[in-house]
Design a protein around this motif. Structure first.
Motif, PDB file in Angstrom:
ATOM      1  N   ALA A 175       7.986   6.662   4.218  1.00 53.44           N
ATOM      2  CA  ALA A 175       8.100   5.199   4.186  1.00 53.44           C
ATOM      3  C   ALA A 175       7.695   4.576   5.514  1.00 53.44           C
ATOM      4  N   ARG A 205       8.624  -0.960  -2.433  1.00 53.51           N
ATOM      5  CA  ARG A 205       8.149   0.415  -2.263  1.00 53.51           C
ATOM      6  C   ARG A 205       8.351   1.199  -3.560  1.00 53.51           C
ATOM      7  N   VAL A 220       5.092   7.685  -0.620  1.00 54.47           N
ATOM      8  CA  VAL A 220       5.612   6.321  -0.680  1.00 54.47           C
ATOM      9  C   VAL A 220       4.451   5.352  -0.661  1.00 54.47           C
ATOM     10  N   ALA A 222       3.724   1.265  -0.390  1.00 52.09           N
ATOM     11  CA  ALA A 222       4.381   0.032   0.045  1.00 52.09           C
ATOM     12  C   ALA A 222       3.470  -1.145  -0.274  1.00 52.09           C
TER      13      ALA A 222
END
Length: 224
Positions: A175, A205, A220, A222
């Motif tokens: 992240a 996310r 991840v 975003a």
């Protein structure tokens, strides 16, 4: 979800070597070659990439090369470009970006991760982070857990299951890579871990975790 529920769940396996797709991203994970397995200097590097790798300590060259070759494969496949025309170069903050035919490709985002045993690369049209954490690194994660996870997150994860700890760490690091911030500052505390199996993060996310051999692999995406 309680730690008992996490323990009862299982991260799905991901096969090494092939290109996997999830949520619009492309992803490859592979066994990391040893320092004497990767050809050096690699014929697949551009002059600019060779300058970068020559500045690295000798022990880092094999891991750097392995990750960049995977990323070059992804970019070349996405744009139908010969891999020899693809460069993966570092920004000032160290994050990778793609160059094709001498021109940056801002529409594609790249992320790379490696451990002592594995290497992975991801490519997506939105900010992306990929991270690997070996389940055998759980003791190291425990030592820094209070700096990365909130008390509520630690209650969610538990501290007695190595793959849960490694998966949670990989999610946090993936992240902050997508955000282009650092895992050892305050940024990880700003990423709320709401679930682990399946993974759920706060904010805009989307996330996934797989088991890659003895490592946990997190991706991840975003939304900007």
């Amino acid at each position: 979800m309680s730690p008992a529920a996490v323990a009862a769940g299982a991260f799905p396996p991901i096969a090494p070597g092939g290109v996997h797709r999830w949520g619009g991203a492309a992803l490859i994970v592979a066994r990391r070659p040893g320092p004497h397995e990767a050809p050096w200097p690699s014929p697949g590097l551009s002059p600019a990439e060779r300058r970068v790798v020559r500045a690295l300590p000798a022990w880092r060259r094999a891991e750097w090369l392995a990750g960049r070759l995977l990323a070059k494969r992804l970019v070349g496949g996405a744009l139908a470009a010969p891999e020899r025309e693809v460069e993966i170069l570092p920004r000032d903050d160290g994050s990778p970006y793609a160059v094709v035919g001498g021109s940056p490709v801002p529409a594609l985002n790249v992320s790379i991760s490696h451990t002592a045993r594995h290497v992975a690369a991801a490519l997506a049209p939105e900010p992306v982070g990929v991270d690997l954490c070996e389940a055998g690194s759980a003791d190291a994660v425990r030592r820094v857990a209070d700096h990365v996870f909130s008390p509520a997150e630690l209650a969610l994860i538990g501290t007695d299951r190595a793959d849960a700890l490694a998966g949670a760490w990989a999610l946090k690091e993936a992240a902050v890579k997508a955000d282009r911030s650092g895992v050892f500052g305050s940024a990880p505390r700003g990423v709320a871990l709401l679930g682990l199996t399946p993974p759920l993060l706060g904010g805009r996310r989307r996330a996934m975790v797989w088991r890659a051999g003895g490592a946990l692999l997190a991706l991840v995406l975003a939304r900007p």
